[in-house]
Design an enzyme around this catalytic site. Structure first.
Site: not given
Ligand code: GLA
Length: 427
Positions: A40, A43, A121, A123, A125, A127, A171, A221
């Site tokens: 986590e 990336d 929202g 987590g 993904s 998006s 993601d 972030y």
């Molecule tokens: C979000 C970002 C990813 C990654 C995670 C944390 O999901 O889109 O690229 O950095 O957070 O691991």
């Protein structure tokens, strides 16, 4: 997700399409969401990550128009109605702009209905799923020749440029390249990968949603990214100093005053420059450092907060290496232990957890038969991911839910999840 609910989603987007635009869509598409087993916030630090695609995701019914106009509608945001500039459409139009910049301009507009079974929202993904879905529509319906990797990279660029999140590649890559039954061991520096089987025998992957939306995500972030860049800069300075000191010792093996520099100098202005033409290779990213090399240099980072950020990146990368090895070797216990350590580091070193995530992870970790549990994704809300033996599933659901309600006053949602394949044209 079962086939029944897949069919429900397909019927829902098709039905809405007919109602809104009349007639049939040209194509029906699906792109998955993703989970991440471990790795986590590395990336964007050139680390390895271990995500997988989910069987849940985003669906679209689409038809090309005769003119250049667009109509977008999402079943998840019915209050926003059909149109061209709803809050969520930048994920789609961003991808279209990235394609156009790469020489792939659409010759017509389109009518679109989107629906999905991953909550925004959480987590998971939603998006990236929508970005990969858009790339897949462009490839299939407009005939652009792009690979799954290209679709992932275009999606990431769209998110950075048109949505404003400086995200890494994890993601979009997981959504674009998923394979049922496998996680993706992705080297985010080289953008190369290998599939690693996920154990399913008597073990489940459980996602538990805090149902708490935090709005710190984008700002914190992007801030973490900057902190990592600054830590890397200071580590490079420390490496250069070390090299200069070694060169000086070679030239003058008997220092007059060992351990004490008679003329203190400002950082970056070493009075004994190293031999020109012998620049060391700069450290390209935090995850290029082994834990040993990091410990040799880490005192060169002046701020303890930045040191902890960098330590998270270096050791998380090492945990991913060990986790992939554990999965390949059929050792889920080690995998689980590494997940617990990952949570601890995200909470204490990287500071992207929150009270709700900590309650969920800690309640789960205490249950016998739960191999590991940690926060997943960007943090500050969203889900935890847990590796749970089947015989512990019932106590997991009961104990975690009760503990969470007691501590936070809200209900969590527990989803068993399966790893799924990449994006597809359904019809
Ligand atoms: C979000 C970002 C990813 C990654 C995670 C944390 O999901 O889109 O690229 O950095 O957070 O691991």
């Amino acid at each position: 997700m079962s086939n029944a609910s897949r069919q429900t989603m397909i019927d829902a987007v098709t039905g809405e399409f007919r109602r809104l635009y009349g007639g049939e869509p040209d194509g029906l598409f699906f792109a998955p969401g993703r989970a991440n087993l471990i790795g986590e916030h590395i990336d964007y630090n050139g680390g390895h990550v271990l995500p997988c695609a989910l069987t849940r995701g985003t669906y679209a019914a689409v038809r090309k128009r005769a003119d250049q106009n667009f109509q977008f509608y999402s079943l998840n945001f019915p209050e926003e109605g059909p149109g061209t500039d709803q809050s969520w459409t930048s994920y789609m139009t961003g991808v279209m702009q990235v394609f156009a910049k790469a020489g792939m301009s659409m010759d017509t507009g389109m009518d679109v209905v989107i629906g999905g079974d991953i909550p925004a929202g959480a987590g998971l993904s939603s998006s990236a799923s929508l970005e990969v879905l858009t790339g897949t529509i462009l490839k299939e319906l407009y005939g652009f020749s792009v690979s799954g990797e290209d679709i992932a990279l275009y999606g990431q660029e769209a998110e950075q440029k048109y949505v404003g999140v400086e995200c890494g590649i994890m993601d979009q890559f997981a959504c674009a390249m998923g394979r049922e039954g496998y996680a993706i061991d992705l080297d985010t520096a080289a953008v190369t990968f290998e599939y690693v089987p996920i154990p399913t025998d008597g073990i489940s992957l459980i996602l538990t949603d805090t149902n708490k939306k935090h709005d710190l995500r984008t700002s914190e972030y992007n801030r973490r990214r900057q902190e990592c860049e600054e830590a890397l800069r200071q580590l490079n300075e420390a490496a250069l100093k070390q090299l200069n000191a070694a060169a000086a010792r070679e030239r003058d093996p008997e220092p007059h005053n060992p351990g004490h520099d008679p003329e203190p100098h400002s950082p970056g202005h070493d009075p004994e420059p190293h031999t020109p033409g012998h620049d060391p290779e700069p450290i390209p990213c935090l995850c290029a450092l082994s834990p040993e090399r990091f410990e040799e240099l880490s005192n060169g980072i002046d701020d303890p907060v930045l040191r902890r950020r960098a330590a998270h990146a270096v050791y998380e990368n090492e945990r991913v290496r060990l986790a992939a090895e554990a999965l390949r070797g059929g050792d889920p216990e080690t995998m689980g232990r590494l997940m617990n350590e990952s949570h601890q580091s995200l909470r204490d070193n990287y500071e992207v957890s929150c009270f709700e995530l900590d309650v969920l992870a800690e309640a789960a970790q205490a249950i016998p038969g739960v191999l590991g549990s940690r926060m997943m994704g960007g943090g500050f809300g969203g889900c935890t991911i847990s590796l749970v033996r089947d015989e512990a599933l019932e106590s997991f659901k009961k104990i975690v839910a009760e503990e969470y309600r007691r501590e936070t006053g809200i209900d969590c949602t527990v989803h068993a999840c399966r790893s799924g394949g990449g994006p597809v044209r359904i019809r």
